[in-house]
Design a protein around this motif. Structure first.
Motif, PDB file in Angstrom:
ATOM      1  N   SER A  84     -40.743 -21.738   2.445  1.00 40.68           N
ATOM      2  CA  SER A  84     -40.312 -21.233   3.128  1.00 40.68           C
ATOM      3  C   SER A  84     -39.466 -20.009   4.126  1.00 40.68           C
ATOM      4  CB  SER A  84     -41.339 -21.952   4.366  1.00 40.68           C
ATOM      5  OG  SER A  84     -40.610 -21.113   5.814  1.00 40.68           O
ATOM      6  N   PRO A  85     -38.156 -20.377   3.714  1.00 37.76           N
ATOM      7  CA  PRO A  85     -37.499 -20.102   4.242  1.00 37.76           C
ATOM      8  C   PRO A  85     -36.971 -18.366   3.003  1.00 37.76           C
ATOM      9  CG  PRO A  85     -35.946 -22.148   4.197  1.00 37.76           C
ATOM     10  CD  PRO A  85     -37.923 -22.086   3.791  1.00 37.76           C
ATOM     11  N   VAL A  86     -37.275 -18.305   2.329  1.00 37.55           N
ATOM     12  CA  VAL A  86     -37.094 -17.708   0.784  1.00 37.55           C
ATOM     13  C   VAL A  86     -38.576 -16.091   1.292  1.00 37.55           C
ATOM     14  CG1 VAL A  86     -37.420 -16.719  -1.630  1.00 37.55           C
ATOM     15  CG2 VAL A  86     -36.321 -18.855  -0.258  1.00 37.55           C
ATOM     16  N   SER A  87     -39.918 -16.921   1.940  1.00 41.98           N
ATOM     17  CA  SER A  87     -40.866 -15.777   2.031  1.00 41.98           C
ATOM     18  C   SER A  87     -39.688 -14.969   3.288  1.00 41.98           C
ATOM     19  CB  SER A  87     -42.139 -16.779   2.338  1.00 41.98           C
ATOM     20  OG  SER A  87     -42.138 -17.497   1.258  1.00 41.98           O
ATOM     21  N   THR A  88     -39.441 -15.852   4.426  1.00 43.20           N
ATOM     22  CA  THR A  88     -38.803 -15.597   5.906  1.00 43.20           C
ATOM     23  C   THR A  88     -38.069 -14.014   5.422  1.00 43.20           C
ATOM     24  OG1 THR A  88     -39.600 -17.477   6.658  1.00 43.20           O
ATOM     25  CG2 THR A  88     -38.158 -15.548   7.461  1.00 43.20           C
ATOM     26  N   HIS A  89     -36.828 -14.697   4.629  1.00 41.23           N
ATOM     27  CA  HIS A  89     -35.528 -13.823   4.170  1.00 41.23           C
ATOM     28  C   HIS A  89     -37.070 -12.493   2.764  1.00 41.23           C
ATOM     29  CE1 HIS A  89     -32.209 -11.853   2.997  1.00 41.23           C
ATOM     30  NE2 HIS A  89     -32.186 -12.203   2.152  1.00 41.23           N
ATOM     31  N   PHE A  90     -37.731 -12.819   2.520  1.00 42.06           N
ATOM     32  CA  PHE A  90     -37.907 -11.553   2.092  1.00 42.06           C
ATOM     33  C   PHE A  90     -39.187 -11.031   2.661  1.00 42.06           C
ATOM     34  CE2 PHE A  90     -37.339 -11.281  -2.484  1.00 42.06           C
ATOM     35  CZ  PHE A  90     -37.360 -12.331  -3.120  1.00 42.06           C
ATOM     36  N   MET A  91     -39.799 -10.939   3.881  1.00 42.39           N
ATOM     37  CA  MET A  91     -40.343 -10.491   4.567  1.00 42.39           C
ATOM     38  C   MET A  91     -39.206  -9.538   5.905  1.00 42.39           C
ATOM     39  SD  MET A  91     -43.760 -12.608   6.010  1.00 42.39           S
ATOM     40  CE  MET A  91     -42.981 -14.525   6.028  1.00 42.39           C
TER      41      MET A  91
ATOM     42  N   SER B  79     -47.502 -15.093  -3.751  1.00 39.99           N
ATOM     43  CA  SER B  79     -48.021 -14.227  -2.377  1.00 39.99           C
ATOM     44  C   SER B  79     -46.884 -13.273  -2.178  1.00 39.99           C
ATOM     45  CB  SER B  79     -49.395 -14.309  -1.804  1.00 39.99           C
ATOM     46  OG  SER B  79     -48.818 -14.949  -1.084  1.00 39.99           O
ATOM     47  N   VAL B  80     -46.287 -13.900  -1.464  1.00 38.18           N
ATOM     48  CA  VAL B  80     -45.016 -12.760  -0.357  1.00 38.18           C
ATOM     49  C   VAL B  80     -43.808 -12.098  -1.289  1.00 38.18           C
ATOM     50  CG1 VAL B  80     -43.187 -13.314   0.871  1.00 38.18           C
ATOM     51  CG2 VAL B  80     -45.627 -14.890   2.082  1.00 38.18           C
ATOM     52  N   LEU B  81     -43.795 -13.209  -2.693  1.00 38.45           N
ATOM     53  CA  LEU B  81     -42.840 -12.333  -3.915  1.00 38.45           C
ATOM     54  C   LEU B  81     -43.549 -11.153  -3.601  1.00 38.45           C
ATOM     55  CD1 LEU B  81     -41.573 -14.946  -5.264  1.00 38.45           C
ATOM     56  CD2 LEU B  81     -40.497 -14.029  -3.382  1.00 38.45           C
ATOM     57  N   ILE B  82     -45.065 -11.436  -4.160  1.00 34.21           N
ATOM     58  CA  ILE B  82     -45.575  -9.927  -5.016  1.00 34.21           C
ATOM     59  C   ILE B  82     -45.078  -8.596  -3.668  1.00 34.21           C
ATOM     60  CG2 ILE B  82     -47.794  -9.250  -5.575  1.00 34.21           C
ATOM     61  CD1 ILE B  82     -48.181 -11.739  -7.018  1.00 34.21           C
ATOM     62  N   TYR B  83     -45.750  -9.141  -2.255  1.00 32.49           N
ATOM     63  CA  TYR B  83     -45.647  -8.124  -1.869  1.00 32.49           C
ATOM     64  C   TYR B  83     -44.219  -8.063  -1.027  1.00 32.49           C
ATOM     65  CZ  TYR B  83     -49.911  -9.580   0.376  1.00 32.49           C
ATOM     66  OH  TYR B  83     -51.010  -9.999   1.056  1.00 32.49           O
ATOM     67  N   ALA B  84     -42.786  -8.384  -1.722  1.00 31.69           N
ATOM     68  CA  ALA B  84     -41.851  -8.311  -1.312  1.00 31.69           C
ATOM     69  C   ALA B  84     -41.606  -7.276  -2.575  1.00 31.69           C
ATOM     70  CB  ALA B  84     -40.994  -9.306  -1.513  1.00 31.69           C
ATOM     71  N   SER B  85     -41.833  -7.597  -4.313  1.00 34.52           N
ATOM     72  CA  SER B  85     -41.633  -7.293  -4.782  1.00 34.52           C
ATOM     73  C   SER B  85     -41.905  -5.353  -5.132  1.00 34.52           C
ATOM     74  CB  SER B  85     -42.151  -7.233  -6.458  1.00 34.52           C
ATOM     75  OG  SER B  85     -43.463  -7.275  -6.434  1.00 34.52           O
ATOM     76  N   THR B  86     -43.152  -4.966  -4.773  1.00 37.82           N
ATOM     77  CA  THR B  86     -43.929  -3.953  -4.473  1.00 37.82           C
ATOM     78  C   THR B  86     -42.831  -2.737  -3.101  1.00 37.82           C
ATOM     79  OG1 THR B  86     -45.818  -4.907  -4.355  1.00 37.82           O
ATOM     80  CG2 THR B  86     -46.468  -2.690  -3.827  1.00 37.82           C
ATOM     81  N   TYR B  87     -42.325  -3.929  -2.079  1.00 36.80           N
ATOM     82  CA  TYR B  87     -41.872  -2.763  -1.216  1.00 36.80           C
ATOM     83  C   TYR B  87     -40.299  -2.904  -1.470  1.00 36.80           C
ATOM     84  CZ  TYR B  87     -46.534  -2.854   1.484  1.00 36.80           C
ATOM     85  OH  TYR B  87     -47.567  -2.099   1.454  1.00 36.80           O
ATOM     86  N   ILE B  88     -40.232  -3.638  -1.613  1.00 37.87           N
ATOM     87  CA  ILE B  88     -38.646  -3.784  -2.197  1.00 37.87           C
ATOM     88  C   ILE B  88     -38.185  -2.934  -3.452  1.00 37.87           C
ATOM     89  CG2 ILE B  88     -36.493  -4.855  -2.257  1.00 37.87           C
ATOM     90  CD1 ILE B  88     -37.713  -6.805  -0.437  1.00 37.87           C
ATOM     91  N   PRO B  89     -37.232  -1.480  -3.029  1.00 39.02           N
ATOM     92  CA  PRO B  89     -37.084  -1.127  -4.545  1.00 39.02           C
ATOM     93  C   PRO B  89     -35.937  -1.041  -5.330  1.00 39.02           C
ATOM     94  CG  PRO B  89     -36.090   0.498  -2.173  1.00 39.02           C
ATOM     95  CD  PRO B  89     -36.806  -1.087  -1.884  1.00 39.02           C
ATOM     96  N   ALA B  90     -35.840  -1.732  -6.400  1.00 37.43           N
ATOM     97  CA  ALA B  90     -35.259  -2.330  -7.358  1.00 37.43           C
ATOM     98  C   ALA B  90     -34.165  -1.471  -7.832  1.00 37.43           C
ATOM     99  CB  ALA B  90     -36.258  -3.010  -7.987  1.00 37.43           C
ATOM    100  N   ARG B  91     -33.667  -0.502  -7.107  1.00 38.46           N
ATOM    101  CA  ARG B  91     -32.111   0.440  -8.138  1.00 38.46           C
ATOM    102  C   ARG B  91     -31.484   0.157  -7.142  1.00 38.46           C
ATOM    103  NH1 ARG B  91     -37.190   4.448  -9.011  1.00 38.46           N
ATOM    104  NH2 ARG B  91     -37.812   2.553 -11.106  1.00 38.46           N
ATOM    105  N   PRO B  92     -30.373   0.663  -8.461  1.00 37.27           N
ATOM    106  CA  PRO B  92     -28.328  -0.233  -8.002  1.00 37.27           C
ATOM    107  C   PRO B  92     -28.215   0.958  -6.716  1.00 37.27           C
ATOM    108  CG  PRO B  92     -28.882   1.303  -9.722  1.00 37.27           C
ATOM    109  CD  PRO B  92     -29.941   0.905  -9.707  1.00 37.27           C
ATOM    110  N   GLY B  93     -29.412   2.208  -6.445  1.00 38.19           N
ATOM    111  CA  GLY B  93     -28.539   2.955  -5.250  1.00 38.19           C
ATOM    112  C   GLY B  93     -29.731   2.707  -4.251  1.00 38.19           C
TER     113      GLY B  93
END
Lengths: 118, 209
Positions: A84-91, B79-93
Motif C-alpha cells: 500500500s505505501p508503494v501504491s501511494t508513492h506511485f500515485m 493495476s496501480v503499477l500499470i497506471y504509473a508506468s503509463t503516466y510516468i516517463p521513463a527517460r533519463p532526461g
C-alpha cells in the motif's frame, strides 16, 4: 443466551475490532471527500489501508481461532501493509509528472537548473 | 440470542456499511477532477472489497475466500503499477510538465538528453571529433540554427579542446574535465524521485472543494 462466556468474550473482541475498522474506513472516506487536493487525499486514504484493514483482519483472526485461516489472514495483512505505501508513492509520482499546474499547489524545491524566472 | 445470530448481525452490518462506503468512493471516481483522484478511489475500493471478501469468508465459513482476497490484493497493486508506468516517463532526461523549459540557460548542456516533452527538431549533420576543429563554420551554423551547441562536439580525449579556454564554448563538461573533476551526468538530470517539494501547504486556487 447460548454459548460459553469464552465465546461471548471472543464475540465482543471481534465486534470491538470490527467497529474500530469500520470507523477508520469512514474516517478515510470522509477525509478523501473533505480535502481538496490529491496529495492530501492520499494521506487520508492511508488510514483505510493501514488501520482500517488491520483492525478488520484482526477481528476476523480472533473470530477464526487458531487454524489455517489465521495464517492466510496474516499473509493478506502483511502483503497489503507492504504494497500500500508503494501504491501511494506511485500515485504521488503520477500527479507530479502529469500536472502542469503543480507550482500553484505545492511549494517546490529549487533545483540546480532553475533560474529565478520560475 | 445465540452466538451465531450475533455474529451474523455483526457481519451483515459490516457488509452493508462497506457497500455504502464503496458506493460513496465510486462518486469520487466520477467527479474527481484529476486522473490521480480516480486512481486513488479505485485503489480504496479495492481495499474495501478485500475487507468484504474476508468478512464473507467468515460469514459463509468458506476458507478459500481468503485466498481470493489475497489474489485480489495483488491484482489491485499491479493495476496501480500499470497506471504509473503509463503516466510516468521513463527517460533519463525526464521532468514534469511544469514549463521548466523556460529556465534553460544559454549553453546549458545538461538538458540535452532526450526529452519526450520537447518537439523534435531536424538536427542535420553533426560535425564531431576531428571534423569539429576543421569545420568551425559548421558548428557555428548549427549553433545559430538551434541556439545550442551540438551535443557531440566535445570529446574529452581531444587535447585541443581541453586547452580551449574560449568562453563561448564554456560548459560544465569541459570545465569539469579541465579541473580533473568527474561529472556525473546522470545525477544532474532531473529524475522524479527527488521532486516532491517541501510540503503540501497550499490550498488550491478555487478554495476548498
Amino acid at each position: 443466551m447460548t454459548g460459553t462466556p469464552m465465546e461471548w468474550i471472543r464475540f465482543v473482541l471481534t465486534a470491538v475490532f470490527m467497529i474500530v475498522g469500520l470507523c477508520s474506513f469512514i474516517c478515510a472516506v470522509l477525509g478523501v471527500f473533505h480535502f481538496g487536493y490529491i496529495m492530501n487525499r492520499l494521506h487520508a486514504a492511508g488510514i483505510g489501508d493501514t488501520m482500517g484493514l488491520m483492525s478488520v483482519l484482526v477481528a476476523l483472526m480472533i473470530s477464526a481461532g487458531f487454524g489455517m485461516d489465521l495464517f492466510k489472514l496474516i499473509a493478506v495483512a502483511a502483503f497489503m501493509w507492504c504494497t500500500s505505501p508503494v501504491s501511494t508513492h506511485f500515485m504521488g509520482q503520477i500527479e507530479y509528472f502529469t500536472n502542469p499546474d503543480l507550482s500553484s499547489y505545492l511549494k517546490l524545491r529549487r533545483r540546480r537548473g532553475d533560474t529565478e524566472e520560475t | 440470542m445465540s452466538i451465531e445470530t450475533a455474529y451474523n448481525i455483526l457481519y451483515m452490518g459490516s457488509l452493508i456499511i462497506f457497500a455504502i462506503l464503496i458506493g460513496v468512493m465510486l462518486v469520487r471516481s466520477v467527479i474527481g477532477p484529476r486522473i490521480t483522484d480516480r486512481i486513488l478511489s479505485v485503489n480504496m475500493i479495492g481495499t474495501m472489497i478485500i475487507c468484504c471478501i474476508v468478512i464473507l469468508s467468515r460469514y459463509l465459513d468458506e476458507g478459500y475466500l481468503v485466498d481470493v482476497a489475497l489474489i485480489y490484493a495483488m491484482i489491485s497493486f499491479v493495476s496501480v503499477l500499470i497506471y504509473a508506468s503509463t503516466y510516468i516517463p521513463a527517460r533519463p532526461g525526464r521532468r514534469p510538465l511544469d514549463g521548466r523549459k523556460k529556465t534553460r540557460r544559454k549553453g546549458d548542456r545538461r538538458n540535452d538528453a532526450y526529452d519526450p516533452y520537447e518537439e523534435s527538431e531536424e538536427p542535420g549533420p553533426v560535425y564531431a571529433g576531428r571534423e569539429a576543429e576543421e569545420a568551425p563554420w559548421a558548428r557555428e551554423a548549427w549553433r545559430r540554427q538551434t541556439g545550442r551547441m551540438p551535443a557531440a562536439a566535445v570529446s574529452p580525449e581531444k587535447e585541443s579542446i581541453r586547452n580551449d579556454s574560449s568562453n563561448e564554448f564554456g560548459n560544465d563538461f569541459t570545465d569539469g574535465i579541465k579541473k580533473g573533476v568527474k561529472k556525473d551526468f546522470k545525477k544532474d538530470n532531473r529524475s522524479g524521485s527527488a521532486g516532491f517539494g517541501s510540503g503540501f501547504t497550499k490550498v488550491p486556487k478555487g478554495g476548498r472543494q
